[in-house]
Design an enzyme around this catalytic site. Structure first.
Site, PDB file in Angstrom:
ATOM      1  CD  GLN A 200      -8.298 -11.134  -0.606  1.00  0.00           C
ATOM      2  OE1 GLN A 200      -8.235 -11.929  -1.548  1.00  0.00           O
ATOM      3  NE2 GLN A 200      -9.297 -11.132   0.250  1.00  0.00           N
TER       4      GLN A 200
ATOM      5  NE  ARG B  19      -9.749  -7.856  -0.843  1.00  0.00           N
ATOM      6  CZ  ARG B  19      -9.199  -6.667  -0.986  1.00  0.00           C
ATOM      7  NH1 ARG B  19      -9.660  -5.835  -1.903  1.00  0.00           N
ATOM      8  NH2 ARG B  19      -8.195  -6.290  -0.214  1.00  0.00           N
TER       9      ARG B  19
ATOM     10  CG  HIS C 163      -2.577  -3.856 -10.587  1.00  0.00           C
ATOM     11  ND1 HIS C 163      -3.707  -3.200 -11.032  1.00  0.00           N
ATOM     12  CD2 HIS C 163      -2.825  -4.214  -9.308  1.00  0.00           C
ATOM     13  CE1 HIS C 163      -4.601  -3.159 -10.057  1.00  0.00           C
ATOM     14  NE2 HIS C 163      -4.093  -3.766  -9.002  1.00  0.00           N
TER      15      HIS C 163
ATOM     16  CB  CYS D 217      -2.085  -9.283  -2.476  1.00  0.00           C
ATOM     17  SG  CYS D 217      -3.355  -8.012  -2.742  1.00  0.00           S
ATOM     18  CG  ASN D 218      -4.024  -7.773  -7.344  1.00  0.00           C
ATOM     19  OD1 ASN D 218      -4.530  -8.805  -7.757  1.00  0.00           O
ATOM     20  ND2 ASN D 218      -4.723  -6.841  -6.720  1.00  0.00           N
TER      21      ASN D 218
ATOM     22  N   GLY E 286       0.801  -1.216   0.000  1.00  0.00           N
ATOM     23  CA  GLY E 286       0.000   0.000   0.000  1.00  0.00           C
ATOM     24  C   GLY E 286       0.836   1.269   0.000  1.00  0.00           C
TER      25      GLY E 286
END
Length: 338
Positions: free
Chosen positions: A302, A169, A195, A141-142, A111
Site C-alpha cells: 500500500q 492492513r 472499492h 492502492c487497493n 483519498g
C-alpha cells in the site's frame, strides 16, 4: 524536461519524488512540508528544495536547522504540474483554493473523492482519457491493485462479474496511533464497500462488488477475487497473460513466498529502496477456474503500488506521451520495475 513539485512529502510524496527524479523527461523542482520533522530534514539532505506549506511555521524550521527555500505558493509558480500527496480531504481544498486559481495542473491521491476531482486515473484502464486534462486522481492502492490484474483478464476473455474480499492492513508501519491491535474489523460493516465503485471510476463498465475488513498487520493489503469469465480459457492462458503484464508478479508459495511477510522479504532481496514492491504479487497456486469462475489471491504494498501510476499520470496530463504502453515501459525501466 517538465517541472514537477510534490505537495506533501510523506509516505507517498517522498516515493513519487524519487520516482520522478529517476525519469529523463521530468524533474523535481521542490517538495513541501508543514512540520520540521525527520522527513523534511532528509528531503533537504537528498537534495530536494524544501518549501513550507504553513509560512507561519518558518521559525520552527529555522530552529531545527532545516533549510527552507520558500513557500508552497512560490514553488507552485515554477511548476508545470503538482502532485498533491496531502492527507485525505486536503487535496480537494487545494484544488479549489489554490491550483484552479493559479491555473496549475495537479494529480491527487486516492483519498480524495472522485466527484470532487472530476476524473480518476489508472495507467492500464483509462490513460488516454486523461491526456491533456488539468486534474486527475490516481485511484487508491487497493483499486490500483484490482485494476492491475482485472484489466489483463478482461482483455483476455472478458469479465461478467467480479466479487472481491479485501483484507486491509490496519496501519502503515510508521503509524503508531492507528489499529486495530487485537481485532478483525469489518471496514465498512456494510456491503458493498467503496472499492467496487472506485474501480468503476476507471474501468467504467465493470460489474464488481467488494467487501472489506481491517486486520492487525502493517505490511500489505490482501485480496481474494472471484471472477466470472465471459469466455472459456485455461489456467495456463491466465498465467501467460499475467506473466506478460507489467507491474504484476506471479509468486509461488512453494518457493517460500506464502505470506505478505515473505513478499516484503522478496522486495528486500530485489534491493528496493524502502523495501518497496511496486508490483502486485499474485499467488500462482491460488489461480483456479471452477465452472467458468476464476479464483485468485493477491497482495498489495500500500505504500508504493500507486507510485508508478503517478508518473504515468504526469505524462498523460502534460501530453508527453499518448501511448499508455510506452509510458508504462518508460516508467518501469527508470524505476527498475519488473
Amino acid at each position: 524536461m517538465k517541472s514537477v513539485g510534490i505537495n506533501g512529502y510523506g509516505t507517498i510524496g517522498k516515493r513519487v519524488a524519487d520516482a520522478v527524479s529517476a525519469q529523463d523527461d521530468m524533474k523535481i523542482v521542490g517538495v513541501t512540508k508543514r512540520s520540521p520533522d525527520f522527513e523534511a530534514r532528509m528531503a533537504v539532505e537528498k537534495g530536494y528544495d524544501l518549501y513550507i506549506s504553513a509560512p507561519e511555521r518558518e521559525n520552527s524550521f529555522e530552529e531545527a536547522g532545516i533549510k527552507v527555500t520558500g513557500t508552497a505558493e512560490e514553488l507552485f509558480e515554477k511548476l508545470d504540474i503538482v502532485v498533491d500527496c496531502t492527507p485525505e480531504g486536503i487535496g480537494a481544498k487545494n484544488k479549489e483554493g489554490t491550483y484552479e486559481k493559479m491555473g496549475l495542473k495537479a494529480t491527487f491521491q486516492g483519498g480524495e473523492k472522485h466527484d470532487q476531482i472530476g476524473l480518476s486515473f489508472n495507467s492500464f484502464s483509462n490513460y488516454k482519457d486523461v491526456i491533456g486534462k488539468d486534474y486527475a486522481r490516481v485511484v487508491s492502492c487497493n483499486t490500483t491493485g484490482l485494476c492491475r490484474t482485472l484489466n489483463p483478464i478482461n482483455d483476455l476473455c472478458g469479465i461478467k462479474k467480479v466479487r472481491a474480499v479485501m483484507v486491509r492492513r490496519g496501519a502503515d508501519p510508521s503509524q503508531v496511533k492507528k489499529g486495530p491491535i487485537n481485532a478483525i474489523v469489518p471496514n465498512p460493516p456494510t456491503v458493498p464497500s467503496h472499492h467496487g465503485p472506485d474501480v468503476q471510476t476507471v474501468m467504467y463498465d465493470l460489474n464488481i462488488t467488494t467487501m472489506a475488513l481491517l486486520v492487525p498487520t502493517t505490511l500489505m493489503h490482501q485480496h481474494n477475487l472471484m471472477v466470472e469469465l465471459e469466455s472459456s480459457v485455461s489456467i495456463d492462458d491466465i498465467k501467460d497473460k499475467l506473466n506478460e503484464t507489467p507491474r504484476v508478479l506471479l509468486l509461488k508459495a512453494k518457493e517460500g513466498l506464502g505470506s505478505t511477510a515473505e513478499f516484503m522479504e522478496y522486495a528486500k532481496e530485489l534491493g528496493r529502496s524502502r523495501n518497496d514492491l511496486f508490483e502486485i504479487g499474485v499467488w500462482e497456486e491460488s489461480l483456479n477456474i471452477v465452472d467458468g469462475e476464476l479464483y485468485y489471491m493477491q497482495a498489495i504494498h500500500q505504500e508504493s503500488d500507486v507510485v508508478p501510476e503517478n508518473v504515468d499520470a504526469i505524462r498523460a496530463m502534460l501530453e508527453m506521451e499518448d501511448n499508455p504502453s510506452k509510458s508504462i515501459e518508460k516508467t518501469n525501466k527508470a524505476m527498475g520495475i519488473l
